[in-house]
Motif scaffolding. Structure first.
Motif, PDB file in Angstrom:
ATOM      1  N   UNK A  80       0.821  -1.220   0.000  1.00 34.20           N
ATOM      2  CA  UNK A  80       0.000   0.000   0.000  1.00 34.20           C
ATOM      3  C   UNK A  80       0.850   1.264   0.000  1.00 34.20           C
ATOM      4  N   UNK A  81       2.023   1.189  -0.659  1.00 36.80           N
ATOM      5  CA  UNK A  81       2.887   2.369  -0.725  1.00 36.80           C
ATOM      6  C   UNK A  81       2.353   3.387  -1.736  1.00 36.80           C
ATOM      7  N   UNK A  82       2.622   4.645  -1.447  1.00 38.56           N
ATOM      8  CA  UNK A  82       2.263   5.706  -2.383  1.00 38.56           C
ATOM      9  C   UNK A  82       3.052   5.538  -3.685  1.00 38.56           C
ATOM     10  N   UNK A  83       2.370   5.717  -4.805  1.00 40.10           N
ATOM     11  CA  UNK A  83       3.032   5.601  -6.103  1.00 40.10           C
ATOM     12  C   UNK A  83       3.768   6.899  -6.411  1.00 40.10           C
ATOM     13  N   UNK A  84       5.072   6.793  -6.599  1.00 42.60           N
ATOM     14  CA  UNK A  84       5.887   7.933  -7.016  1.00 42.60           C
ATOM     15  C   UNK A  84       6.337   7.680  -8.450  1.00 42.60           C
ATOM     16  N   UNK A  85       5.861   8.508  -9.375  1.00 40.41           N
ATOM     17  CA  UNK A  85       6.116   8.295 -10.801  1.00 40.41           C
ATOM     18  C   UNK A  85       7.250   9.202 -11.285  1.00 40.41           C
ATOM     19  N   UNK A  86       8.153   8.619 -12.073  1.00 41.52           N
ATOM     20  CA  UNK A  86       9.281   9.339 -12.647  1.00 41.52           C
ATOM     21  C   UNK A  86       9.344   9.016 -14.141  1.00 41.52           C
ATOM     22  N   UNK A  87       9.433  10.055 -14.954  1.00 41.71           N
ATOM     23  CA  UNK A  87       9.460   9.805 -16.393  1.00 41.71           C
ATOM     24  C   UNK A  87      10.019  10.966 -17.179  1.00 41.71           C
ATOM     25  N   UNK A  88      10.286  10.738 -18.465  1.00 40.11           N
ATOM     26  CA  UNK A  88      10.892  11.769 -19.312  1.00 40.11           C
ATOM     27  C   UNK A  88       9.907  12.865 -19.682  1.00 40.11           C
ATOM     28  N   UNK A  89      10.452  13.944 -20.242  1.00 34.14           N
ATOM     29  CA  UNK A  89       9.640  15.063 -20.681  1.00 34.14           C
ATOM     30  C   UNK A  89       9.015  14.838 -22.048  1.00 34.14           C
ATOM     31  N   UNK A  90       8.245  15.812 -22.494  1.00 34.71           N
ATOM     32  CA  UNK A  90       7.450  15.649 -23.711  1.00 34.71           C
ATOM     33  C   UNK A  90       8.290  15.711 -24.997  1.00 34.71           C
ATOM     34  N   UNK A  91       9.536  16.156 -24.929  1.00 33.74           N
ATOM     35  CA  UNK A  91      10.407  16.135 -26.108  1.00 33.74           C
ATOM     36  C   UNK A  91      11.033  14.761 -26.329  1.00 33.74           C
ATOM     37  N   UNK A 121      -0.774  11.289 -17.570  1.00 32.94           N
ATOM     38  CA  UNK A 121      -0.959  12.141 -16.410  1.00 32.94           C
ATOM     39  C   UNK A 121       0.173  13.158 -16.289  1.00 32.94           C
ATOM     40  N   UNK A 122      -0.188  14.339 -15.835  1.00 35.70           N
ATOM     41  CA  UNK A 122       0.825  15.364 -15.568  1.00 35.70           C
ATOM     42  C   UNK A 122       1.314  15.289 -14.122  1.00 35.70           C
ATOM     43  N   UNK A 123       0.724  14.365 -13.373  1.00 33.65           N
ATOM     44  CA  UNK A 123       1.085  14.196 -11.966  1.00 33.65           C
ATOM     45  C   UNK A 123       2.243  13.198 -11.835  1.00 33.65           C
ATOM     46  N   UNK A 124       3.408  13.640 -12.279  1.00 30.68           N
ATOM     47  CA  UNK A 124       4.594  12.782 -12.175  1.00 30.68           C
ATOM     48  C   UNK A 124       5.826  13.659 -12.099  1.00 30.68           C
ATOM     49  N   UNK A 125       6.926  13.053 -11.704  1.00 33.81           N
ATOM     50  CA  UNK A 125       8.199  13.766 -11.625  1.00 33.81           C
ATOM     51  C   UNK A 125       8.838  13.759 -13.007  1.00 33.81           C
ATOM     52  N   UNK A 126       8.817  14.912 -13.674  1.00 36.02           N
ATOM     53  CA  UNK A 126       9.365  15.048 -15.019  1.00 36.02           C
ATOM     54  C   UNK A 126      10.875  15.212 -14.923  1.00 36.02           C
ATOM     55  N   UNK A 127      11.628  14.218 -15.403  1.00 39.66           N
ATOM     56  CA  UNK A 127      13.091  14.252 -15.290  1.00 39.66           C
ATOM     57  C   UNK A 127      13.752  14.777 -16.557  1.00 39.66           C
ATOM     58  N   UNK A 128      12.956  15.220 -17.544  1.00 40.68           N
ATOM     59  CA  UNK A 128      13.534  15.703 -18.787  1.00 40.68           C
ATOM     60  C   UNK A 128      14.244  14.577 -19.516  1.00 40.68           C
ATOM     61  N   UNK A 129      15.524  14.805 -19.845  1.00 39.94           N
ATOM     62  CA  UNK A 129      16.322  13.792 -20.530  1.00 39.94           C
ATOM     63  C   UNK A 129      17.311  13.100 -19.591  1.00 39.94           C
ATOM     64  N   UNK A 130      17.147  13.289 -18.289  1.00 41.30           N
ATOM     65  CA  UNK A 130      18.100  12.753 -17.320  1.00 41.30           C
ATOM     66  C   UNK A 130      17.561  11.498 -16.657  1.00 41.30           C
ATOM     67  N   UNK A 131      17.824  10.341 -17.264  1.00 36.69           N
ATOM     68  CA  UNK A 131      17.334   9.077 -16.714  1.00 36.69           C
ATOM     69  C   UNK A 131      17.954   8.743 -15.365  1.00 36.69           C
ATOM     70  N   UNK A 132      19.086   9.371 -15.036  1.00 33.43           N
ATOM     71  CA  UNK A 132      19.673   9.165 -13.708  1.00 33.43           C
ATOM     72  C   UNK A 132      18.697   9.563 -12.612  1.00 33.43           C
ATOM     73  N   UNK A 133      17.914  10.617 -12.865  1.00 31.81           N
ATOM     74  CA  UNK A 133      16.940  11.060 -11.869  1.00 31.81           C
ATOM     75  C   UNK A 133      15.846  10.022 -11.664  1.00 31.81           C
ATOM     76  N   UNK A 134      15.488   9.332 -12.736  1.00 26.64           N
ATOM     77  CA  UNK A 134      14.487   8.270 -12.593  1.00 26.64           C
ATOM     78  C   UNK A 134      15.038   7.137 -11.743  1.00 26.64           C
ATOM     79  N   UNK A 135      16.265   6.737 -12.001  1.00 26.47           N
ATOM     80  CA  UNK A 135      16.883   5.680 -11.190  1.00 26.47           C
ATOM     81  C   UNK A 135      16.932   6.094  -9.725  1.00 26.47           C
ATOM     82  N   UNK A 136      17.412   7.312  -9.463  1.00 30.80           N
ATOM     83  CA  UNK A 136      17.520   7.792  -8.079  1.00 30.80           C
ATOM     84  C   UNK A 136      16.161   7.844  -7.412  1.00 30.80           C
ATOM     85  N   UNK A 137      15.155   8.342  -8.154  1.00 33.88           N
ATOM     86  CA  UNK A 137      13.816   8.464  -7.592  1.00 33.88           C
ATOM     87  C   UNK A 137      13.179   7.125  -7.289  1.00 33.88           C
ATOM     88  N   UNK A 138      13.258   6.194  -8.234  1.00 32.12           N
ATOM     89  CA  UNK A 138      12.652   4.869  -8.034  1.00 32.12           C
ATOM     90  C   UNK A 138      13.387   4.116  -6.928  1.00 32.12           C
TER      91      UNK A 138
END
Length: 323
Positions: free
Chosen positions: A169-180, A199-216
């Protein structure tokens, strides 16, 4: 990108013992330079931009090409597939790296500016959904992904996802790239049925996939998505979800992409060289070298190779621009 660091370490450590042919989210840019002992006589500059998924492969190929051709200056930016097409279609770059196919509006802009190009497949990819290792859900259906990433009332807790592990029952934290990003475009169409709809309710990491790894990795309920090569590099901190596209759970892998069972997140990766750029001897030599060595180099850093049929088709497309 971690891929660039990994490749540099492998090269310096002698891990790449390959017999390469001699010729044949930030908008960050790196320049490859070589120190080969036997210059080929080629010189000039090649400006490349585009996908952060394809970028590490292009940079690795550039470094190998420069060992034989040290007087060719190659710059590789990562402004996203869409951002890269914006530059290609006004003549700012010679090649665009792309993790999706060109869009009609992009083709129109290129045509209006007299930019001819070809779509050249250079690798295959298993777009990978990353989860925190504490998440007991190992397999997700496309419907479940749509519940999490859909545009209307997306699930905010794993307990709200239909048929998900009821004890989680953990809160979902979403990380993904930007619209470009071409990865954004591909994922949204495959999961939500329409490109760019998410959904716009996510952590937009742009082109930096490192942020997705760190976030997840830092969120028990974290989820994100990126290319297979990046997942390969970070398996010690995240896990890749199996995907059920309707025929059961299938893990992302070289085998499942090549046998067609990893659906719907298997995809091709491309470069788009302009016809004008390919008239330059150095650019043509670089693209020829890319195709001749993409499998050998790519497989060393987590990319999935071309089939013989794909390679022949790509070489034919380049030939159609160069004559």
């Amino acid at each position: 990108m971690n891929s660039r660091k990994w490749f540099a370490l492998a090269l310096s450590g002698g891990a790449l013992t390959l017999g390469f042919a001699a010729c044949g989210s930030d908008d960050s840019t790196s320049t490859s330079s070589g120190s080969g002992d036997t210059p080929s006589g080629l010189s000039g500059s090649i400006k490349i931009d585009g996908s952060s998924t394809v970028g590490p492969l292009t940079k690795a190929v550039s470094e190998q090409f420069n060992l034989e051709n040290p007087d060719v200056e190659i710059s590789v930016g990562e402004s996203g597939t869409g951002g890269g097409f914006e530059k290609l279609c006004v003549g700012e770059t010679a090649i665009n790296d792309a993790s999706r196919q060109v869009e009609p509006d992009e083709e129109k802009i290129c045509s209006e500016n007299g930019i001819k190009f070809e779509e050249v497949t250079v690798a295959n990819d298993a777009l990978t959904v990353a989860l925190n290792p504490q998440n007991p859900n190992d397999c997700l259906t496309v419907d479940q992904l749509a519940q999490i990433w859909g545009p209307q009332d997306p699930a905010t807790n794993w307990s709200d996802v239909a048929d998900a592990d009821s004890g989680f029952s953990e809160e979902i934290q979403k990380f993904g790239p930007g619209t470009d990003s071409g990865t954004f475009d591909y994922f949204t169409e495959a999961v939500n049925g329409e490109e760019g709809v998410q959904t716009k309710q996510y952590n937009n990491v742009g082109e930096d996939d490192n942020q997705t790894v760190t976030g997840v990795a830092g969120s028990p309920g974290g989820i994100g998505y990126f290319g297979f090569s990046f997942f390969q590099e970070n398996q010690d901190t995240i896990k890749g979800a199996q995907i059920d596209g309707g025929d059961g759970c299938v893990a992302p892998s070289v085998e499942t992409v090549q046998d067609g069972t990893y659906t719907p997140l298997a995809r091709a990766l491309y470069i788009y060289p302009s016809g004008k750029a390919l008239q330059e001897e150095a650019t043509q030599a670089f693209v020829d070298f890319y195709l001749e060595n993409s499998n050998a180099i790519g497989e060393q850093i987590g990319y999935i190779g071309l089939t013989d049929e794909q390679l022949t088709e790509s070489q034919d497309k380049v030939a159609s621009l160069t004559g």
